[in-house]
Design an enzyme around this catalytic site. Structure first.
Site, PDB file in Angstrom:
ATOM      1  N   HIS A  89       0.824  -1.221   0.000  1.00 37.58           N
ATOM      2  CA  HIS A  89       0.000   0.000   0.000  1.00 37.58           C
ATOM      3  C   HIS A  89       0.852   1.262   0.000  1.00 37.58           C
ATOM      4  CE1 HIS A  89       0.202   0.972   4.391  1.00 37.58           C
ATOM      5  NE2 HIS A  89       0.197  -0.325   4.580  1.00 37.58           N
ATOM      6  N   GLU A 130      -5.041   1.939   2.997  1.00 37.26           N
ATOM      7  CA  GLU A 130      -5.020   0.668   3.744  1.00 37.26           C
ATOM      8  C   GLU A 130      -5.143   0.927   5.240  1.00 37.26           C
ATOM      9  OE1 GLU A 130      -3.278  -2.445   6.275  1.00 37.26           O
ATOM     10  OE2 GLU A 130      -2.574  -0.390   6.018  1.00 37.26           O
ATOM     11  N   GLU A 131      -4.471   1.973   5.686  1.00 40.05           N
ATOM     12  CA  GLU A 131      -4.396   2.216   7.131  1.00 40.05           C
ATOM     13  C   GLU A 131      -5.759   2.528   7.742  1.00 40.05           C
ATOM     14  OE1 GLU A 131      -1.908   1.417   8.696  1.00 40.05           O
ATOM     15  OE2 GLU A 131      -0.078   1.787   7.580  1.00 40.05           O
TER      16      GLU A 131
END
Lengths: 24, 427
Positions: free
Chosen positions: B246, B292-293
């Site tokens: 990512h 993504e986080e």
């Protein structure tokens, strides 16, 4: 069904093993 | 000699250190890349152009709506039993405090169970969690759910011991989740050192008072992109081996390790294969995920868009746990597929990295794995990874170009060979 349709193996494991060994 | 050629090019040849240098150029120029930030969008555009310039095929961006949270100014001052400024990092999606902050007595607990036992004491206080670090998977629930559990018992805010395997007074940020019907309270991570110190002070019966100020703001979702590039398959172009990491990160350090390294060895895998003039039978698709986080936001939208073709995905791969010297590959799939992966990994004997472990996973590929597609992830020294994870220490200095070369070689050999086998991996 869709998942399995495209992934039915035709080769034996022995044949796949030999195929992979070709990349060594 | 394909495996040998990839290893030689990546580790000893002219491609050595390339993924490290490409990554350094990006993160030194752009910095960290938080979802919703201009930095992330600049990084996506720069990477998109570099992928096009590097001659990869079908380079394109796929639009995604992503969360936009900004931390703003933040501080935590212990005002009793002494004046002491603590290092903190607000947690992603946390609300802010009023401008004057929240000043309240502290209740220190070591677990959710202890919080329940002492629920009556928590009302009107700032709850400090001093949970031990057992493993990331076990301990991270305090970061994710700490605010909700504290709010349920009437707390005004929560301060959570960083989920870290080691600390030199480093707060570690990360995402947290509110729950419908539960009051939203501000929440931040503190250092391991300060959590332990407040626990010791409280154990003596001494009252602790903290003033917490957080300028965090949640904005409406914003536009972002997953970044895609391919080497089109020669015989089954519609069939896919997906290689990924990512591109987004937290807003601290440089996001070099999480997940710049994973994203850039994935790019490097395709570069190595292209440099050697190889074209596998099925398509190798690089996806650099966005957001993504915040919970695999880009990956979720990619899955919704592409799951109609799920039968064509042979293997999904993600590197999001560091690019240190790999110990092997984690794999999820059928026994037959695992046996094949063990054969593939035997090609990496020259690097002495041949092990296939269980539990192949990744936030971004789990959608596919749960739907039955074989999945693989790179495994390395996780203890070291969590030294730097989500902290100001996540910089290029935490990476080692030689170890990245080896990680890229593993990634390239596995992805190429699986993409080039006569048959897809069995489910």
């Amino acid at each position: 069904k869709a998942i399995h349709k495209a992934s039915t193996p035709q080769k034996t494991f022995k044949e796949i093993q030999e195929e992979i060994a070709g990349y060594t | 000699d394909v495996a040998k050629a990839i290893i030689n090019l990546a580790v000893y040849g002219r491609a050595q250190n390339r993924s490290y240098e490409r990554l350094a150029h990006l993160v030194d120029t752009v910095g960290p890349r938080l979802s919703g930030s201009k930095n992330l969008e600049e990084a996506i555009q720069l990477t998109y152009q570099s992928l096009k310039d590097s001659g990869l095929e079908n380079v394109h961006l796929e639009p995604v709506k992503v969360p936009h949270w900004e931390r703003g100014e933040e501080s935590a001052m212990m005002v009793k039993p002494r004046l002491y400024k603590m290092a903190i990092l607000g947690l992603g999606s946390s609300i802010g405090t009023p401008a004057e902050g929240i000043t309240a007595e502290v209740l220190v607990v070591n677990s959710f169970d202890e919080l329940q036992r002492r629920a009556i004491e928590a009302k009107g206080k700032i709850v400090v969690y001093n949970q031990p670090y057992i493993s990331y998977a076990t301990s991270v629930k305090y970061r994710v759910q700490g605010a909700v559990e504290a709010a349920k018992v009437g707390a005004l805010a929560s301060l959570i011991r960083s989920v870290a395997s080691f600390s030199i007074y480093s707060p570690h940020t990360g995402n947290q989740k509110y729950q419908d019907g539960v009051t939203k309270i501000p929440t931040a991570c503190i250092t391991v050192e300060d959590a332990e110190m407040m626990s010791r002070i409280a154990s003596h019966g001494t009252t602790i008072v903290v003033n917490l100020k957080m300028g965090a703001v949640n904005y409406p979702d914003t536009d972002s992109f997953n970044t895609v590039a391919e080497i089109t398959g020669s015989r089954h172009p519609e069939q896919i081996v997906l290689v990924s990491g990512h591109l987004d990160s937290w807003d601290v350090g440089q996001g070099a390790m999480d997940d710049g390294g994973g994203a850039f060895i994935s790019w490097e895998a395709l570069s190595l294969i292209k440099d050697l003039g190889l074209r596998p039978k099925r398509t190798l698709r690089l996806v650099l995920w966005t957001a993504e986080e915040q919970g695999g936001v880009g990956a979720s939208q990619y899955y919704q868009l592409h799951k109609v073709n799920i039968s064509q995905y042979s293997l999904v791969m993600e590197s999001d746990a560091g690019t240190y010297l790999p110990t092997g590959l984690q794999f999820t799939g059928s026994d037959k597929a695992r046996s094949i992966m063990e054969e593939v990994m035997s090609l990496l004997r020259p690097l002495n990295i041949t092990q296939v472990f269980t539990k192949g996973e990744g936030e971004d590929i789990n959608f596919w794995i749960q739907a039955g597609v074989p999945g693989a992830s790179l495994l390395d020294d996780l203890n070291k990874y969590f030294f730097f994870h989500h902290s100001h220490g996540d910089t290029m200095t935490a990476l080692d170009p030689k170890q990245m070369n080896v990680a890229a070689a593993v990634w390239a050999v596995v992805s190429y060979v699986v993409a080039d086998l006569d048959e897809m991996l069995p489910r």
